[in-house]
Design a protein around this motif. Structure first.
Motif, PDB file in Angstrom:
ATOM      1  N   SER A 218     -17.907  26.659  55.212  1.00  0.00           N
ATOM      2  CA  SER A 218     -16.681  27.415  54.966  1.00  0.00           C
ATOM      3  C   SER A 218     -16.989  28.812  54.419  1.00  0.00           C
ATOM      4  O   SER A 218     -16.397  29.810  54.853  1.00  0.00           O
ATOM      5  CB  SER A 218     -15.798  26.644  53.992  1.00  0.00           C
ATOM      6  N   LEU A 219     -17.929  28.885  53.495  1.00  0.00           N
ATOM      7  CA  LEU A 219     -18.312  30.186  52.931  1.00  0.00           C
ATOM      8  C   LEU A 219     -18.966  31.073  53.987  1.00  0.00           C
ATOM      9  O   LEU A 219     -18.742  32.289  54.017  1.00  0.00           O
ATOM     10  CB  LEU A 219     -19.250  29.978  51.748  1.00  0.00           C
ATOM     11  N   ALA A 220     -19.779  30.457  54.861  1.00  0.00           N
ATOM     12  CA  ALA A 220     -20.469  31.224  55.905  1.00  0.00           C
ATOM     13  C   ALA A 220     -19.494  31.771  56.937  1.00  0.00           C
ATOM     14  O   ALA A 220     -19.802  32.747  57.637  1.00  0.00           O
ATOM     15  CB  ALA A 220     -21.518  30.350  56.589  1.00  0.00           C
ATOM     16  N   LEU A 221     -18.304  31.162  57.059  1.00  0.00           N
ATOM     17  CA  LEU A 221     -17.314  31.605  58.036  1.00  0.00           C
ATOM     18  C   LEU A 221     -16.494  32.796  57.554  1.00  0.00           C
ATOM     19  O   LEU A 221     -15.690  33.350  58.315  1.00  0.00           O
ATOM     20  CB  LEU A 221     -16.377  30.452  58.387  1.00  0.00           C
ATOM     21  N   GLY A 222     -16.669  33.183  56.303  1.00  0.00           N
ATOM     22  CA  GLY A 222     -15.970  34.364  55.786  1.00  0.00           C
ATOM     23  C   GLY A 222     -14.466  34.190  55.792  1.00  0.00           C
ATOM     24  O   GLY A 222     -13.937  33.215  55.266  1.00  0.00           O
ATOM     25  N   GLU A 223     -13.770  35.134  56.423  1.00  0.00           N
ATOM     26  CA  GLU A 223     -12.307  35.125  56.439  1.00  0.00           C
ATOM     27  C   GLU A 223     -11.742  33.853  57.065  1.00  0.00           C
ATOM     28  O   GLU A 223     -10.708  33.340  56.637  1.00  0.00           O
ATOM     29  CB  GLU A 223     -11.790  36.355  57.200  1.00  0.00           C
ATOM     30  N   THR A 224     -12.430  33.327  58.077  1.00  0.00           N
ATOM     31  CA  THR A 224     -11.958  32.099  58.731  1.00  0.00           C
ATOM     32  C   THR A 224     -11.914  30.928  57.760  1.00  0.00           C
ATOM     33  O   THR A 224     -11.053  30.050  57.863  1.00  0.00           O
ATOM     34  CB  THR A 224     -12.877  31.744  59.923  1.00  0.00           C
ATOM     35  N   GLY A 225     -12.834  30.920  56.799  1.00  0.00           N
ATOM     36  CA  GLY A 225     -12.881  29.832  55.831  1.00  0.00           C
ATOM     37  C   GLY A 225     -12.088  30.086  54.568  1.00  0.00           C
ATOM     38  O   GLY A 225     -12.015  29.209  53.693  1.00  0.00           O
ATOM     39  N   ARG A 226     -11.467  31.269  54.460  1.00  0.00           N
ATOM     40  CA  ARG A 226     -10.689  31.568  53.260  1.00  0.00           C
ATOM     41  C   ARG A 226      -9.453  30.680  53.209  1.00  0.00           C
ATOM     42  O   ARG A 226      -8.689  30.612  54.166  1.00  0.00           O
ATOM     43  CB  ARG A 226     -10.273  33.041  53.238  1.00  0.00           C
ATOM     44  N   GLY A 227      -9.270  29.990  52.088  1.00  0.00           N
ATOM     45  CA  GLY A 227      -8.168  29.051  51.953  1.00  0.00           C
ATOM     46  C   GLY A 227      -8.637  27.607  51.955  1.00  0.00           C
ATOM     47  O   GLY A 227      -7.863  26.690  51.675  1.00  0.00           O
ATOM     48  N   MET A 228      -9.926  27.405  52.252  1.00  0.00           N
ATOM     49  CA  MET A 228     -10.502  26.065  52.213  1.00  0.00           C
ATOM     50  C   MET A 228     -10.982  25.766  50.792  1.00  0.00           C
ATOM     51  O   MET A 228     -11.711  26.560  50.181  1.00  0.00           O
ATOM     52  CB  MET A 228     -11.676  25.967  53.181  1.00  0.00           C
ATOM     53  N   GLU A 229     -10.572  24.618  50.264  1.00  0.00           N
ATOM     54  CA  GLU A 229     -11.036  24.155  48.960  1.00  0.00           C
ATOM     55  C   GLU A 229     -11.644  22.770  49.126  1.00  0.00           C
ATOM     56  O   GLU A 229     -11.357  22.067  50.102  1.00  0.00           O
ATOM     57  CB  GLU A 229      -9.869  24.120  47.965  1.00  0.00           C
ATOM     58  N   PHE A 230     -12.491  22.367  48.145  1.00  0.00           N
ATOM     59  CA  PHE A 230     -13.247  21.129  48.304  1.00  0.00           C
ATOM     60  C   PHE A 230     -13.329  20.367  46.994  1.00  0.00           C
ATOM     61  O   PHE A 230     -13.419  20.967  45.917  1.00  0.00           O
ATOM     62  CB  PHE A 230     -14.671  21.437  48.801  1.00  0.00           C
ATOM     63  N   ILE A 231     -13.314  19.038  47.123  1.00  0.00           N
ATOM     64  CA  ILE A 231     -13.522  18.181  45.969  1.00  0.00           C
ATOM     65  C   ILE A 231     -14.201  16.899  46.443  1.00  0.00           C
ATOM     66  O   ILE A 231     -13.861  16.349  47.499  1.00  0.00           O
ATOM     67  CB  ILE A 231     -12.190  17.856  45.256  1.00  0.00           C
ATOM     68  N   CYS A 232     -15.188  16.455  45.671  1.00  0.00           N
ATOM     69  CA  CYS A 232     -15.890  15.209  45.990  1.00  0.00           C
ATOM     70  C   CYS A 232     -15.221  14.085  45.196  1.00  0.00           C
ATOM     71  O   CYS A 232     -15.302  14.056  43.966  1.00  0.00           O
ATOM     72  CB  CYS A 232     -17.370  15.316  45.638  1.00  0.00           C
ATOM     73  N   ALA A 233     -14.536  13.194  45.905  1.00  0.00           N
ATOM     74  CA  ALA A 233     -13.808  12.116  45.225  1.00  0.00           C
ATOM     75  C   ALA A 233     -13.477  11.022  46.220  1.00  0.00           C
ATOM     76  O   ALA A 233     -13.394  11.258  47.432  1.00  0.00           O
ATOM     77  CB  ALA A 233     -12.523  12.645  44.599  1.00  0.00           C
ATOM     78  N   GLU A 234     -13.291   9.822  45.709  1.00  0.00           N
ATOM     79  CA  GLU A 234     -12.825   8.713  46.536  1.00  0.00           C
ATOM     80  C   GLU A 234     -11.366   8.960  46.930  1.00  0.00           C
ATOM     81  O   GLU A 234     -10.615   9.634  46.207  1.00  0.00           O
ATOM     82  CB  GLU A 234     -12.923   7.397  45.765  1.00  0.00           C
ATOM     83  N   ALA A 235     -10.975   8.376  48.051  1.00  0.00           N
ATOM     84  CA  ALA A 235      -9.591   8.530  48.508  1.00  0.00           C
ATOM     85  C   ALA A 235      -8.603   8.005  47.491  1.00  0.00           C
ATOM     86  O   ALA A 235      -7.491   8.533  47.337  1.00  0.00           O
ATOM     87  CB  ALA A 235      -9.404   7.812  49.844  1.00  0.00           C
ATOM     88  N   THR A 236      -9.010   6.966  46.774  1.00  0.00           N
ATOM     89  CA  THR A 236      -8.115   6.324  45.809  1.00  0.00           C
ATOM     90  C   THR A 236      -8.299   6.829  44.384  1.00  0.00           C
ATOM     91  O   THR A 236      -7.702   6.293  43.456  1.00  0.00           O
ATOM     92  CB  THR A 236      -8.338   4.803  45.821  1.00  0.00           C
ATOM     93  N   SER A 237      -9.123   7.859  44.210  1.00  0.00           N
ATOM     94  CA  SER A 237      -9.404   8.358  42.861  1.00  0.00           C
ATOM     95  C   SER A 237      -8.147   8.930  42.217  1.00  0.00           C
ATOM     96  O   SER A 237      -7.466   9.792  42.798  1.00  0.00           O
ATOM     97  CB  SER A 237     -10.479   9.445  42.916  1.00  0.00           C
ATOM     98  N   PRO A 238      -7.798   8.487  40.999  1.00  0.00           N
ATOM     99  CA  PRO A 238      -6.607   8.996  40.309  1.00  0.00           C
ATOM    100  C   PRO A 238      -6.831  10.354  39.657  1.00  0.00           C
ATOM    101  O   PRO A 238      -5.902  10.925  39.084  1.00  0.00           O
ATOM    102  CB  PRO A 238      -6.339   7.916  39.258  1.00  0.00           C
ATOM    103  N   THR A 239      -8.053  10.870  39.748  1.00  0.00           N
ATOM    104  CA  THR A 239      -8.369  12.132  39.058  1.00  0.00           C
ATOM    105  C   THR A 239      -7.686  13.329  39.712  1.00  0.00           C
ATOM    106  O   THR A 239      -7.500  14.358  39.066  1.00  0.00           O
ATOM    107  CB  THR A 239      -9.890  12.368  39.039  1.00  0.00           C
TER     108      THR A 239
END
Length: 328
Positions: A218-239
């Motif tokens: 996403s970072l390497a894509l520059g403007e195309t990747g702007r707006g992408m956010e990421f989090i490492c978590a289980e689908a059911t994680s309440p965090t």
């Protein structure tokens, strides 16, 4: 009086010919069922012999043929007989698991391939578009966006994608569509209070390697990747609270059975706000050999979700799409 035109016909012969044609059709259908069952079972057997599921000539050919076979359109009787065959029933859980692992390996391989050479954002995007199924993802994203916009008058601006993987193509395609706003503007309500908000796609995956690869891409894509956010978590994680999102996606590979998917969906919906949309990828026909079919009509899910639309593609797109609204 002229004789009846039927008088010169041999009625018994006509009946016999009709019986023969009916038997021939039945034999043809039975042969089709046998061939389809054999194709699915033998492909599973050959896949089990492979030392790994990373991309290569053998697995590419096996899975390519399997997808082609399972994407063919057959009448309900043929499909039911194939899917209910004891040999197919015996291999389905394992086959779907193999397909899931192979898809993850394919995405990670391509993410690493795209990032192996440094380049400008345009060069990275050009390499990304050489991914063999890039156009399929574009088609699927257009289909899903149309389904979403048919179920809401509010243009989605914050979307969470659970099970985004190492190559988040859906998120990237959806993000570009929301940025360009052409289709969205034509289908959404004129007075849209969120129209000026920059779209954001949160990518959620339990695999840290997948998140690391997709973040770097996403970072390497520059403007195309702007707006992408990421989090490492289980689908059911309440965090991670999902109440801020207009739409939450559940990827096809999240959960490998109806029971598992239903449990995940109920926990995801508990963290969403009433009125928000849940987009679930499913399958139909023989495509359920690749991905499990999702049923939203169970008692538990009906209490929490109002099913808005179900779309079953007939072309190269494999996944079906379900859009449901969270009940208040």
């Amino acid at each position: 009086m002229d004789p009846c035109p039927c008088a010169s016909h041999d009625s018994l012969a006509i009946v016999e010919k009709a019986d023969i044609l009916r038997d021939q059709r039945a034999d043809s259908r039975a042969e089709k069922v046998r061939w389809l069952v054999q194709s699915v079972v033998e492909t599973h057997s050959e896949l089990l012999k492979l030392p790994h599921f990373r991309p290569g000539k053998a697995i590419n050919q096996l899975l390519g043929n399997l997808v082609s076979v399972c994407s063919e359109i057959h009448d309900r009787d043929v499909v039911d007989k194939v899917l209910s065959h004891t040999s197919v029933q015996a291999v389905l859980p394992s086959l779907r698991q193999i397909c899931a692992q192979a898809e993850s390996c394919l995405e990670l391989h391509w993410a690493e391939h795209i990032l192996a050479t440094e380049g400008t954002p345009d060069e990275v995007l050009a390499r990304l578009k050489t991914f063999p199924y890039y156009e399929n993802y574009e088609e699927l994203t257009r289909l899903e966006l149309c389904a979403i916009l048919s179920a809401t008058k509010t243009t989605p601006r914050r979307v969470a994608f659970i099970g985004s993987g190492p190559l988040p193509l859906t998120s990237l395609c959806l993000l570009q569509s929301l940025k360009q706003d052409a289709l969205v503007t034509s289908l959404s309500a004129p007075a849209d209070s969120k129209k000026d908000q920059e779209p954001v796609i949160l990518n959620v995956d339990y695999d840290s390697a997948a998140i690391a690869a997709s973040l770097t891409l996403s970072l390497a894509l520059g403007e195309t990747g702007r707006g992408m956010e990421f989090i490492c978590a289980e689908a059911t994680s309440p965090t991670k609270d999902l109440a801020e999102f207009d739409v939450v996606y559940l990827a096809a590979l999240v959960g490998i059975s109806q029971t598992e998917k239903e449990g995940i969906m109920l926990q995801v919906v508990d963290r969403m706000r009433p009125g928000a949309l849940l987009v679930v990828r499913s399958a139909w026909g023989l495509r359920t050999c690749l991905y499990p079919e999702v049923d939203l009509a169970t008692e538990g899910l009906r209490k929490r979700l109002e099913c808005c639309i179900v779309v079953h593609p007939y072309g190269q797109v494999v996944n079906s799409v379900i859009v449901a609204r969270v009940r208040g």
